[in-house]
Enzyme design. Sequence first.
Site, PDB file in Angstrom:
ATOM      1  N   ARG A 242       0.856  -1.190   0.000  1.00  0.00           N
ATOM      2  CA  ARG A 242       0.000   0.000   0.000  1.00  0.00           C
ATOM      3  C   ARG A 242       0.890   1.237   0.000  1.00  0.00           C
ATOM      4  O   ARG A 242       1.889   1.277   0.711  1.00  0.00           O
ATOM      5  CB  ARG A 242      -0.930  -0.006   1.208  1.00  0.00           C
ATOM      6  CG  ARG A 242      -1.945  -1.156   1.170  1.00  0.00           C
ATOM      7  CD  ARG A 242      -2.848  -1.157   2.394  1.00  0.00           C
ATOM      8  NE  ARG A 242      -3.863  -2.214   2.282  1.00  0.00           N
ATOM      9  CZ  ARG A 242      -3.684  -3.477   2.681  1.00  0.00           C
ATOM     10  NH1 ARG A 242      -2.527  -3.832   3.222  1.00  0.00           N
ATOM     11  NH2 ARG A 242      -4.648  -4.369   2.534  1.00  0.00           N
ATOM     12  N   LYS A 269      -2.930  -2.058   7.349  1.00  0.00           N
ATOM     13  CA  LYS A 269      -4.389  -1.932   7.372  1.00  0.00           C
ATOM     14  C   LYS A 269      -5.027  -3.009   8.240  1.00  0.00           C
ATOM     15  O   LYS A 269      -6.007  -2.761   8.941  1.00  0.00           O
ATOM     16  CB  LYS A 269      -4.933  -2.009   5.943  1.00  0.00           C
ATOM     17  CG  LYS A 269      -6.430  -1.797   5.838  1.00  0.00           C
ATOM     18  CD  LYS A 269      -6.878  -1.781   4.395  1.00  0.00           C
ATOM     19  CE  LYS A 269      -8.380  -1.527   4.288  1.00  0.00           C
ATOM     20  NZ  LYS A 269      -8.837  -1.487   2.880  1.00  0.00           N
ATOM     21  N   HIS A 330      -1.558   3.214  -5.823  1.00  0.00           N
ATOM     22  CA  HIS A 330      -2.309   2.076  -5.283  1.00  0.00           C
ATOM     23  C   HIS A 330      -2.685   1.098  -6.391  1.00  0.00           C
ATOM     24  O   HIS A 330      -2.829  -0.109  -6.153  1.00  0.00           O
ATOM     25  CB  HIS A 330      -3.568   2.592  -4.582  1.00  0.00           C
ATOM     26  CG  HIS A 330      -4.256   1.568  -3.743  1.00  0.00           C
ATOM     27  ND1 HIS A 330      -5.099   0.620  -4.270  1.00  0.00           N
ATOM     28  CD2 HIS A 330      -4.225   1.337  -2.405  1.00  0.00           C
ATOM     29  CE1 HIS A 330      -5.565  -0.151  -3.303  1.00  0.00           C
ATOM     30  NE2 HIS A 330      -5.049   0.266  -2.157  1.00  0.00           N
ATOM     31  N   ARG A 333      -1.110  -2.465  -7.155  1.00  0.00           N
ATOM     32  CA  ARG A 333      -1.510  -3.696  -6.461  1.00  0.00           C
ATOM     33  C   ARG A 333      -2.415  -4.520  -7.371  1.00  0.00           C
ATOM     34  O   ARG A 333      -2.285  -5.749  -7.448  1.00  0.00           O
ATOM     35  CB  ARG A 333      -2.219  -3.343  -5.157  1.00  0.00           C
ATOM     36  CG  ARG A 333      -1.277  -2.746  -4.117  1.00  0.00           C
ATOM     37  CD  ARG A 333      -2.019  -2.122  -2.949  1.00  0.00           C
ATOM     38  NE  ARG A 333      -2.808  -3.064  -2.185  1.00  0.00           N
ATOM     39  CZ  ARG A 333      -2.342  -3.920  -1.297  1.00  0.00           C
ATOM     40  NH1 ARG A 333      -1.018  -3.994  -1.074  1.00  0.00           N
ATOM     41  NH2 ARG A 333      -3.136  -4.725  -0.621  1.00  0.00           N
ATOM     42  N   HIS A 356      -3.640  -9.122   2.686  1.00  0.00           N
ATOM     43  CA  HIS A 356      -5.040  -9.318   3.045  1.00  0.00           C
ATOM     44  C   HIS A 356      -5.130 -10.408   4.103  1.00  0.00           C
ATOM     45  O   HIS A 356      -4.307 -11.318   4.132  1.00  0.00           O
ATOM     46  CB  HIS A 356      -5.866  -9.748   1.823  1.00  0.00           C
ATOM     47  CG  HIS A 356      -5.953  -8.678   0.784  1.00  0.00           C
ATOM     48  ND1 HIS A 356      -6.237  -8.943  -0.535  1.00  0.00           N
ATOM     49  CD2 HIS A 356      -5.788  -7.326   0.862  1.00  0.00           C
ATOM     50  CE1 HIS A 356      -6.245  -7.809  -1.221  1.00  0.00           C
ATOM     51  NE2 HIS A 356      -5.977  -6.820  -0.391  1.00  0.00           N
ATOM     52  N   TYR A 366      -9.042 -19.268   3.375  1.00  0.00           N
ATOM     53  CA  TYR A 366      -7.633 -19.519   3.699  1.00  0.00           C
ATOM     54  C   TYR A 366      -7.381 -18.952   5.083  1.00  0.00           C
ATOM     55  O   TYR A 366      -7.824 -17.851   5.406  1.00  0.00           O
ATOM     56  CB  TYR A 366      -6.699 -18.809   2.699  1.00  0.00           C
ATOM     57  CG  TYR A 366      -6.848 -19.318   1.297  1.00  0.00           C
ATOM     58  CD1 TYR A 366      -6.249 -20.515   0.895  1.00  0.00           C
ATOM     59  CD2 TYR A 366      -7.606 -18.617   0.362  1.00  0.00           C
ATOM     60  CE1 TYR A 366      -6.399 -20.980  -0.397  1.00  0.00           C
ATOM     61  CE2 TYR A 366      -7.761 -19.076  -0.928  1.00  0.00           C
ATOM     62  CZ  TYR A 366      -7.159 -20.257  -1.302  1.00  0.00           C
ATOM     63  OH  TYR A 366      -7.319 -20.718  -2.576  1.00  0.00           O
TER      64      TYR A 366
END
Length: 404
Positions: A242, A269, A330, A333, A356, A366
């Site tokens: 990020r 985040k 950004h 990504r 994430h 997952y």
Amino acid sequence: MLTDRAIINLGAKEKPYRVSDGGGLYIEVRPDGSKYWRQAYRVGGKQKTIAHGVYPAVSLKEARKKRDEAKQALADGFDPGQQRKVEKLTAVLSAANTFEAVALEWQEQHAKRWAPITANKIKTALQTYAYPFIGALPLADVTPAAILAMLRKVETAGRHETAHRLRSWCSQVFRYGVLTMRCERDPAADVKGALKTSKSIHRAALPASDLPAFLRKLNDPAVRMEYRTRLALRLQVLTFVRPGELRAAAWSEFDTEKGEWRIPAPRTKMKDEHIVPLSSQAVAIVEELKKLTGRYTLVFPCVGKPDKPMSENTLCAALQTGLGFPVTAHGFRATATSTLLELGWPAHVIDRQLGHRERKQVFGAYSHMAQYIEERRKMMQAWGDHLEALERGAMVIPFDRSAA
């Protein structure tokens, strides 16, 4: 009765002394020459004294007015001394219940949950737009009309997204005020529908087909761009973290011998430490940056303010104005994600490298504890090699899935 001339002529003595003005009011002269207004009165059979200020800050006329108000309070059955204490306490509580006071308290309560960049945005927006309009008002006295007038000024400046965010933050302050019994309702909720529709901000991604041209232009010395910004963009593409994580990177987070960048939990985040395996290409950039900013705490310090990170607009301005690509930092990504998927890398490995926690809707379930670190090391090196090959004009060849 006293006169101003008589008061002025009252000289200091070795001990304090009093001179009456009548009706219980007197002036007390201290050994240092200062003169204090006092009033003697009786309530419930007890002798009491109330202070009315210092002469000449409080004039003879004002002192007499305060004396008469105190006598009226006594006639109404109140103790003027106690009434004065209640008034002072009310003033203190009122000051603690202003919009600004409650907003600062709300920010302090939530600061640990917010990323530094978010906390700073909220602080700056409230200081710039809200406090000048409603900051001094008691929370319970702020009306929807006052909030709308404040937001209209932001809209007039063309900052529609800021207006929507500001309304939301103000609303959260009022809801906090309701919970802490400083107000009964949230007036900011009433103006939600009155704001102009905010246009969605699309974080434009660079198409994979434009990667070769982008990389070559980024490396073109003819393009005017600050060298550290150029290196920052290269590291952004190579790591696809990020942008906020990149801009605020600290030297203490990097270990070039291990080829790792560990972003601490408070800066991410998801509030989990994020490991970024560094390809040999990324390590080379980090080593180059070390020569430029290694003496500072931050890898990308703000010019002239080394204790603050590079501005969030620097990278986007370099991309859009300097290089001429209508994309955002950004967006890389998304570029990396789509390209790596097409080249055969497993979705869950890519997703974990994106930082994430879970994305069940897209990639299935997952465990967020699964780091897949060895697979990620291979993928990040392959990504670095892929970008280097694209810059040199090589053909795009899908990766072997078995490599992951």
